[in-house]
Write an enzyme that holds these catalytic residues in place. Structure first.
Site, PDB file in Angstrom:
ATOM      1  N   HIS A 176      24.040 -38.484 -20.625  1.00 35.01           N
ATOM      2  CA  HIS A 176      22.850 -38.950 -21.699  1.00 35.01           C
ATOM      3  C   HIS A 176      22.884 -38.176 -22.888  1.00 35.01           C
ATOM      4  CE1 HIS A 176      22.388 -42.032 -18.663  1.00 35.01           C
ATOM      5  NE2 HIS A 176      21.996 -41.202 -17.955  1.00 35.01           N
ATOM      6  N   ASN A 232      -0.131   0.499   6.514  1.00 32.56           N
ATOM      7  CA  ASN A 232       0.390  -0.269   5.263  1.00 32.56           C
ATOM      8  C   ASN A 232       1.112  -1.302   6.348  1.00 32.56           C
ATOM      9  OD1 ASN A 232       1.730  -1.227   3.345  1.00 32.56           O
ATOM     10  ND2 ASN A 232       3.035   0.371   3.123  1.00 32.56           N
ATOM     11  N   GLY A 233       1.036  -2.614   6.090  1.00 29.77           N
ATOM     12  CA  GLY A 233       1.486  -3.656   6.762  1.00 29.77           C
ATOM     13  C   GLY A 233       0.408  -4.719   7.032  1.00 29.77           C
ATOM     14  N   LYS A 243      15.452 -17.154 -15.663  1.00 28.70           N
ATOM     15  CA  LYS A 243      16.093 -15.966 -15.273  1.00 28.70           C
ATOM     16  C   LYS A 243      16.920 -15.226 -16.409  1.00 28.70           C
ATOM     17  CE  LYS A 243      13.282 -14.469 -12.823  1.00 28.70           C
ATOM     18  NZ  LYS A 243      12.417 -15.673 -12.970  1.00 28.70           N
ATOM     19  N   CYS A 246       1.044  -1.178   0.268  1.00 24.96           N
ATOM     20  CA  CYS A 246      -0.045  -0.248  -0.009  1.00 24.96           C
ATOM     21  C   CYS A 246       0.831   1.309   0.188  1.00 24.96           C
ATOM     22  CB  CYS A 246      -0.948   0.024   1.274  1.00 24.96           C
ATOM     23  SG  CYS A 246      -1.786  -1.638   1.394  1.00 24.96           S
ATOM     24  N   ARG A 266       3.215   1.809  -7.365  1.00 22.88           N
ATOM     25  CA  ARG A 266       3.302   0.700  -6.450  1.00 22.88           C
ATOM     26  C   ARG A 266       2.361  -0.637  -6.678  1.00 22.88           C
ATOM     27  NH1 ARG A 266       5.955   2.283  -1.301  1.00 22.88           N
ATOM     28  NH2 ARG A 266       4.902   0.946  -0.125  1.00 22.88           N
ATOM     29  N   GLU A 279      15.009 -22.494 -12.738  1.00 20.85           N
ATOM     30  CA  GLU A 279      14.492 -21.045 -12.384  1.00 20.85           C
ATOM     31  C   GLU A 279      15.644 -20.192 -12.861  1.00 20.85           C
ATOM     32  OE1 GLU A 279      12.043 -19.454 -12.145  1.00 20.85           O
ATOM     33  OE2 GLU A 279      12.794 -17.596 -11.329  1.00 20.85           O
ATOM     34  N   LYS A 320       4.165  -8.914 -17.929  1.00 21.26           N
ATOM     35  CA  LYS A 320       3.894  -9.487 -16.644  1.00 21.26           C
ATOM     36  C   LYS A 320       2.987 -10.746 -16.404  1.00 21.26           C
ATOM     37  CE  LYS A 320       5.300  -9.508 -12.369  1.00 21.26           C
ATOM     38  NZ  LYS A 320       6.504 -10.354 -12.122  1.00 21.26           N
ATOM     39  N   GLU A 328      15.304 -14.906 -19.835  1.00 22.13           N
ATOM     40  CA  GLU A 328      14.068 -13.807 -20.067  1.00 22.13           C
ATOM     41  C   GLU A 328      14.616 -12.397 -20.122  1.00 22.13           C
ATOM     42  OE1 GLU A 328      10.788 -13.743 -17.426  1.00 22.13           O
ATOM     43  OE2 GLU A 328      11.958 -14.566 -15.850  1.00 22.13           O
ATOM     44  N   TRP A 357      -3.249  -1.987  -1.562  1.00 23.61           N
ATOM     45  CA  TRP A 357      -3.240  -3.221  -2.455  1.00 23.61           C
ATOM     46  C   TRP A 357      -3.640  -4.217  -1.687  1.00 23.61           C
ATOM     47  CZ3 TRP A 357      -0.270  -7.877  -3.009  1.00 23.61           C
ATOM     48  CH2 TRP A 357      -0.081  -8.159  -4.356  1.00 23.61           C
TER      49      TRP A 357
HETATM   50  C1  AGP Z   1       8.601 -15.312 -14.566  1.00 27.42           C
HETATM   51  O1  AGP Z   1       9.840 -14.552 -14.390  1.00 27.42           O
HETATM   52  C2  AGP Z   1       7.837 -14.894 -16.058  1.00 27.42           C
HETATM   53  N1  AGP Z   1       7.616 -13.777 -15.871  1.00 27.42           N
HETATM   54  C3  AGP Z   1       6.893 -16.067 -16.123  1.00 27.42           C
HETATM   55  O2  AGP Z   1       7.423 -17.400 -16.388  1.00 27.42           O
HETATM   56  C4  AGP Z   1       5.801 -16.205 -14.981  1.00 27.42           C
HETATM   57  O3  AGP Z   1       6.202 -16.678 -13.971  1.00 27.42           O
HETATM   58  C5  AGP Z   1       4.575 -16.932 -15.725  1.00 27.42           C
HETATM   59  O4  AGP Z   1       4.054 -16.223 -16.933  1.00 27.42           O
HETATM   60  C6  AGP Z   1       3.361 -17.296 -14.763  1.00 27.42           C
HETATM   61  O5  AGP Z   1       2.939 -16.045 -14.454  1.00 27.42           O
HETATM   62  P1  AGP Z   1       1.977 -15.978 -12.895  1.00 27.42           P
HETATM   63  O6  AGP Z   1       2.604 -16.548 -11.832  1.00 27.42           O
HETATM   64  O7  AGP Z   1       1.376 -14.581 -12.863  1.00 27.42           O
HETATM   65  O8  AGP Z   1       0.662 -16.951 -13.255  1.00 27.42           O
END
Ligand code: AGP
Length: 616
Positions: free
Chosen positions: A512, A104-105, A493, A2, A27, A489, A611, A496, A78
């Site tokens: 393999h 906030n919190g 990272k 928030c 935010r 992961e 996002k 992307e 939020w």
């Molecule tokens: C993560 O770094 C990516 N931006 C992407 O893989 C993301 O995790 C995926 O689209 C799932 O999104 P969500 O967690 O909002 O469902």
């Protein structure tokens, strides 16, 4: 999280507050509100206007009223506790209408506090409203002729468990604002025309660069032309006034160059928000209230399916290890886009979790609808309150990671793992996990934030390693057991945000086939922390080195032998094997981040990505 903006001075408050709310929009929020202490011949009045949706909707409402006053508070919400409604929006006002508060919190014990307010009719389902009534109760109990608002705030806060950044206003004290901080930032701007209070410098910078940052336990009493700050013992203290030279953009990132780095550094704090109030150390168990299942229903579950996409699916893979090891329940992980088109075995004893930061990922939504149609228990692990997945599942838990603004997910991933570990423990304690084992795990969880900080302190060294390897066109990420999802992961990272090609493999798979690719131009990033697969991983790395591949290692602090295998090494503190991903992923996040910066990439908005992927 928030956003808060407050003002007390010699100017009209409303324009300052509205402008401040707009500066806080970055935010992330779902509702907003404003309250002004209006002075009129009959005395002062608290006037409040709130609205769901964007600030423009609030501004439209304000255009119909005139709020005259030089003292006011405002808030962008939020949602964490309670849905997105006008009643849940701040400011919250006490029952007598004389006191207004923004918060906030997370008030962890708000349900218990409600029990001490039997005469109050609550108008929202938020934890914050409880605080407004509690302060009012203490204020009313002050029998003195000149009631002290600050003392009432301090007495109320002494009963609170959790985190808060608050600003409080009272009609009997039209020349006073009280602010207090515990775990949620409060910044006070000092200007010739009054005092500006906010949750971060962003909305204050337009008026002054002279700022004071409250520390935990401190309470500020502000008047138009003077201010006093007291510590936990109510001793008056003198705070240093900082000169904040940030521009607006820097302020939004609270001094970090990118939201991604800020969110990587948020992890120790938001991880605590994820687990706070959701475990019982004495009983060695966890309790996530949103599960909405009876113990018998929980015991009946003979299959768990974790559905997610992208980074969330990597968190789900870690959840699989936890559910199978702690609860002994067969657990599958499905990327949502695949789940829908295979013939999943589902019945009334299947528990399906949809894991999603945004709660709006189309593939995950569709998969969950399919699972529901086939009779499974369907629950969500979601960050965005009120999102589609949160509304369409029959329960679940919010991960309390706060708004994640960088496209690359970091803190949400960490909190997904935290929630899944707690769920696995909750099921496990109904089956085979002993109190002692549960206690050991919970103690290890409570140590995680400090251990995260120890890794974050290595950011500069990791930056140097990233610069050294930034020109390589390919990477392998290797991990075994619970560290294989961590390798996945780390690989995602890097891909992307740097656009460098990388692949993740279980360490044992290299021989393999993939090992054919190795050369001195194809470095390996391997996770070789002290766990049951340490020796196996060591062999895999020796095989790679025999092919002249350069090796970057993540190893456990104190493992000096690991240096023999590594061209470069990053150390992480030791922890329980199930909790390792909470730590081992951070060096990979920082490596990807620093590589992307070194390559001049658009770190927070990488090309081709969104996002939230709301299309299938
Ligand atoms: C993560 O770094 C990516 N931006 C992407 O893989 C993301 O995790 C995926 O689209 C799932 O999104 P969500 O967690 O909002 O469902």
């Amino acid at each position: 999280m928030c956003g808060i903006i407050g003002y007390i001075g010699n100017k009209q408050a409303m324009p300052i507050l509205i402008k401040g709310l707009r500066r806080l929009e970055y935010r992330g929020y779902d509702s907003a509100g404003i309250a002004v202490c209006e002075k009129n011949p009959a005395g002062s009045e608290i006037c409040r206007v709130r609205s769901i949706g964007k600030i423009d909707m609030l501004a439209d409402k304000l255009a119909e009223v005139t709020l005259n006053g030089t003292v006011g508070i405002a808030h962008t919400r939020w949602a964490t506790h309670g849905g997105v409604t006008e009643e849940n929006a701040h400011p919250h006002v006490a029952q007598d209408g004389k006191l207004a508060l923004v918060h906030n919190g997370i008030i962890e014990n708000y349900r218990e506090l409600k029990e001490h307010l039997p005469d109050v009719t609550f108008t929202s389902d938020t934890d914050s409203e409880v605080l407004a009534h509690l302060i009012a109760k203490h204020y009313q109990k002050d029998t003195g002729t000149d009631k002290d608002l600050r003392v009432a705030v301090e007495k109320a806060l002494s009963h609170v468990r959790g985190t808060y950044g608050i600003v409080v206003m009272h009609k009997d004290h039209p020349d006073c604002l009280i602010a207090a901080r515990m775990g949620s930032p409060i910044v006070i701007g000092i200007a010739d025309d009054g005092h500006y209070i906010a949750s971060d410098p962003t909305p204050i910078l337009a008026y002054t660069k002279n700022m004071i940052f409250l520390d935990d336990g401190e309470v500020a009493e502000m008047h138009p032309d003077k201010m006093k700050i007291r510590d936990l013992k109510a001793h008056e203290i003198t705070k240093c006034v900082e000169q904040i030279e940030w521009n607006d953009e820097q302020a939004e990132k609270q001094g970090f160059p990118h939201f991604m780095l800020k969110e990587i550094y948020d992890q120790p704090t938001v991880f605590q928000d994820a687990i706070r109030g959701r475990y019982n150390l004495h009983e060695g168990t966890s309790f996530l209230g949103g599960l909405n299942m009876t113990d018998d229903e929980m015991r009946s579950i003979n299959r768990v399916i974790l559905i997610a996409c992208g980074t969330a699916s990597h968190a789900a893979m870690i959840g699989k290890y936890a559910f199978e090891r702690l609860a002994g329940i067969p657990t599958e992980v499905d990327v949502a886009s695949e789940f829908r088109y295979r013939d999943p075995i589902i019945d009334g004893r299947t528990l399906v979790f949809g894991i999603s930061q945004s709660g709006e990922t189309a593939d995950t939504i569709a998969a969950l609808r399919e699972a529901k149609r086939k009779g499974a228990f369907v629950r969500g692990v979601v960050n965005a309150v009120g999102s589609t997945i949160a509304r369409e599942t029959d329960g679940g838990s919010y991960m309390h990671a706060g708004p994640e603004l960088s496209v690359a997910s970091t803190k949400a991933y960490t909190n997904m793992i935290a929630i899944l570990l707690l769920y696995a423990l909750q099921f496990g304690r109904l089956k085979r996990v002993t109190t002692a084992t549960g206690q050991r795990m919970l103690h290890a969880l409570r140590d995680i934030p400090e251990k995260m900080k120890m890794i974050l302190d290595q950011s500069e060294q990791i930056k140097q390693i990233a610069i050294k390897y930034k020109a390589y066109p390919n990477f392998f990420f290797l991990g075994r057991g619970i560290n294989y999802p961590v390798a996945m992961e780390g690989s995602l990272k890097l891909k992307e945000i740097t656009y460098i090609h990388s692949e993740a493999y279980p360490g044992g798979e290299m021989k393999h086939g993939p090992i054919a690719l190795l050369s001195d131009q194809f470095p390996i990033f391997a996770i070789m922390t002290r766990d049951q697969l340490y020796d196996k991983m060591r062999s895999n790395i020796e095989e790679a080195r025999a092919r002249n591949a350069k090796v970057i290692l993540v190893a456990t602090q104190g493992d000096e032998q690991a240096r023999e295998l590594a061209d470069d090494i990053m150390y992480v503190p030791d922890t329980m094997e199930l909790l390792e991903p909470l730590l081992n992923t951070i060096p990979l996040q920082l490596f990807a981040y620093h590589t992307a910066v070194a390559l001049g990439r658009d770190v927070d908005r990488p090309r081709n990505l969104a996002k939230s992927v709301t299309v299938e």
